[in-house]
Design an enzyme around this catalytic site. Sequence first.
Site, PDB file in Angstrom:
ATOM      1  N   CYS A  98       0.853  -1.187   0.000  1.00 28.86           N
ATOM      2  CA  CYS A  98       0.000   0.000   0.000  1.00 28.86           C
ATOM      3  C   CYS A  98       0.885   1.230   0.000  1.00 28.86           C
ATOM      4  CB  CYS A  98      -0.957   0.009   1.189  1.00 28.86           C
ATOM      5  SG  CYS A  98      -2.400   1.075   0.868  1.00 28.86           S
TER       6      CYS A  98
ATOM      7  N   CYS B 159      -0.165   4.314   1.735  1.00 30.44           N
ATOM      8  CA  CYS B 159      -0.507   5.298   2.769  1.00 30.44           C
ATOM      9  C   CYS B 159       0.622   5.569   3.765  1.00 30.44           C
ATOM     10  CB  CYS B 159      -1.772   4.869   3.517  1.00 30.44           C
ATOM     11  SG  CYS B 159      -1.769   3.167   4.092  1.00 30.44           S
TER      12      CYS B 159
ATOM     13  N   CYS C 207      -3.996   6.186   0.401  1.00 33.93           N
ATOM     14  CA  CYS C 207      -3.480   4.946  -0.186  1.00 33.93           C
ATOM     15  C   CYS C 207      -3.194   5.087  -1.680  1.00 33.93           C
ATOM     16  CB  CYS C 207      -4.462   3.794   0.059  1.00 33.93           C
ATOM     17  SG  CYS C 207      -4.834   3.547   1.808  1.00 33.93           S
TER      18      CYS C 207
ATOM     19  N   LYS D 228     -12.351  -4.927   1.674  1.00 33.96           N
ATOM     20  CA  LYS D 228     -11.815  -4.121   2.769  1.00 33.96           C
ATOM     21  C   LYS D 228     -12.741  -2.934   2.985  1.00 33.96           C
ATOM     22  CE  LYS D 228      -7.833  -1.432   4.285  1.00 33.96           C
ATOM     23  NZ  LYS D 228      -6.436  -1.075   4.028  1.00 33.96           N
TER      24      LYS D 228
ATOM     25  N   ARG E 261     -11.144   7.630   3.893  1.00 36.22           N
ATOM     26  CA  ARG E 261     -10.883   6.650   2.838  1.00 36.22           C
ATOM     27  C   ARG E 261     -12.166   6.119   2.171  1.00 36.22           C
ATOM     28  NH1 ARG E 261      -5.602   6.373   4.064  1.00 36.22           N
ATOM     29  NH2 ARG E 261      -4.786   5.350   5.932  1.00 36.22           N
TER      30      ARG E 261
ATOM     31  N   LYS F 297     -11.932  -7.919   5.530  1.00 37.07           N
ATOM     32  CA  LYS F 297     -11.342  -7.089   6.577  1.00 37.07           C
ATOM     33  C   LYS F 297     -12.261  -5.929   6.905  1.00 37.07           C
ATOM     34  CE  LYS F 297      -7.570  -3.907   7.307  1.00 37.07           C
ATOM     35  NZ  LYS F 297      -6.489  -3.175   6.733  1.00 37.07           N
TER      36      LYS F 297
HETATM   37  C1  PBG Z   1      -3.267   0.306   4.985  1.00 39.36           C
HETATM   38  C2  PBG Z   1      -3.774  -0.682   5.951  1.00 39.36           C
HETATM   39  C3  PBG Z   1      -4.639  -0.455   7.025  1.00 39.36           C
HETATM   40  C4  PBG Z   1      -4.742  -1.653   7.706  1.00 39.36           C
HETATM   41  C5  PBG Z   1      -3.978  -2.590   7.043  1.00 39.36           C
HETATM   42  N1  PBG Z   1      -3.380  -1.971   5.927  1.00 39.36           N
HETATM   43  C6  PBG Z   1      -5.278   0.776   7.538  1.00 39.36           C
HETATM   44  C7  PBG Z   1      -6.120   1.625   6.734  1.00 39.36           C
HETATM   45  O1  PBG Z   1      -6.702   1.214   5.727  1.00 39.36           O
HETATM   46  O2  PBG Z   1      -6.190   2.778   7.137  1.00 39.36           O
HETATM   47  C8  PBG Z   1      -5.550  -1.845   8.966  1.00 39.36           C
HETATM   48  C9  PBG Z   1      -5.119  -2.905   9.859  1.00 39.36           C
HETATM   49  C10 PBG Z   1      -5.593  -2.810  11.254  1.00 39.36           C
HETATM   50  O3  PBG Z   1      -6.398  -1.953  11.641  1.00 39.36           O
HETATM   51  O4  PBG Z   1      -5.132  -3.648  12.030  1.00 39.36           O
HETATM   52  N2  PBG Z   1      -3.820   0.290   3.736  1.00 39.36           N
HETATM   53 ZN    ZN Z   2      -3.168   2.163   2.593  1.00 33.43          ZN
END
Ligand code: PBG
Ligand code: ZN
Length: 346
Positions: free
Chosen positions: A142, A144, A152, A217, A239, A270
């Site tokens: 990713c 971010c 991201c 996600k 996001r 997720k």
């Molecule tokens: C980044 C990413 C995130 C998580 C995993 N990869 C955070 C987001 O999307 O802000 C979250 C994992 C967690 O909360 O344990 N793309």
């Molecule tokens: Zn990200």
Amino acid sequence: MEKLTRERPLSQTIDKDGAHSGDAFPRMRLRRLRSSSTLRAMVRETHVRAEQMIYPLFLVEGEGIKKPISSMPGIHQQSIDEALREIEECVNEGLQSIILFGVPRDKDTEATGAWSDKGIVQEATRRIKKHFPELMVVADTCLCEYMSHGHCGIVADGQILNDPSVQILARAAVSQARAGADIIAPSDMMDGRVAAIRSALDENGFEHVPIMAYSAKFSSAMYGPFREAAESAPQFGDRTTYQMDPANRREALREIELDLKEGADMVMVKPALLYLDLIREAREMTRVPIAAYNVSGEYAMVKAAAEKGWLDEKRVVQETLTSIVRAGADLIITYHARDMARWLQE
Ligand code: PBG
Ligand code: ZN
């Protein structure tokens, strides 16, 4: 009883659970199979195994750094040398897989740290694979964590651009594979990124490296503690234009279908706990392995209640992970992995 079974065809007297239809209470007592722990263990349907858990690590530049994350007790930002020490403990506890997140010192608007061969995750991967060649190293792909704005993808005029972001993600994936990552896990939610990453990996000689796509996600409030750990909170907006609306079940299935068409080897749901229904639906829809991410907020809630003495942490974690597997997950990314692995060894 004899008479009954002879008079009726077998299909009418025995239902799909093997119970005789005439055999209601008091002849049928389900408590019989719960009467001792040995018997309960014999008929237990779901088991969590150490091999199916993936433990997340947050990596920072430097040496000798191990900084606790306040909202995630037990989890740290750490330098590679410290991470190697923790990984050794993980392996001794029976874990076989980790997922890496980079927290670079310098961030910019091109996410250079994500695709540079000198990036923190690339460097860590090389060193980890050298010491632990058998360990499965999953690279979260990713942008971010590497972007000064925390989104991201590439930003222009306040918009998160899709196609230019996909190009950078593909570059990041190739660089992670070149460093030795065993599995590429794109978590950005841009459209078309799985296909682009697959092509880029194949063109660069990494056709053997699988993709575990964060397919469904959701734009969840449960990522708060992670953003503290990864220092990846968006600096403006949120996001919701790329991550999914928590209300959408059918759309989640479309995301999974699309990622599979684009070449994902495994798909992910997720967060895990608030989306167990989708883990189950994904399980029924496809034959590929399904991963579930038991996210930071889900971890923090358990930890906070346990610290207050309001919940029995061990029992809650065991029940939580069992439920995720029961819902249909083959793999679980979880911050509880080390504790659970230790309990499994007891
Ligand atoms: C980044 C990413 C995130 C998580 C995993 N990869 C955070 C987001 O999307 O802000 C979250 C994992 C967690 O909360 O344990 N793309
Ligand atoms: Zn990200």
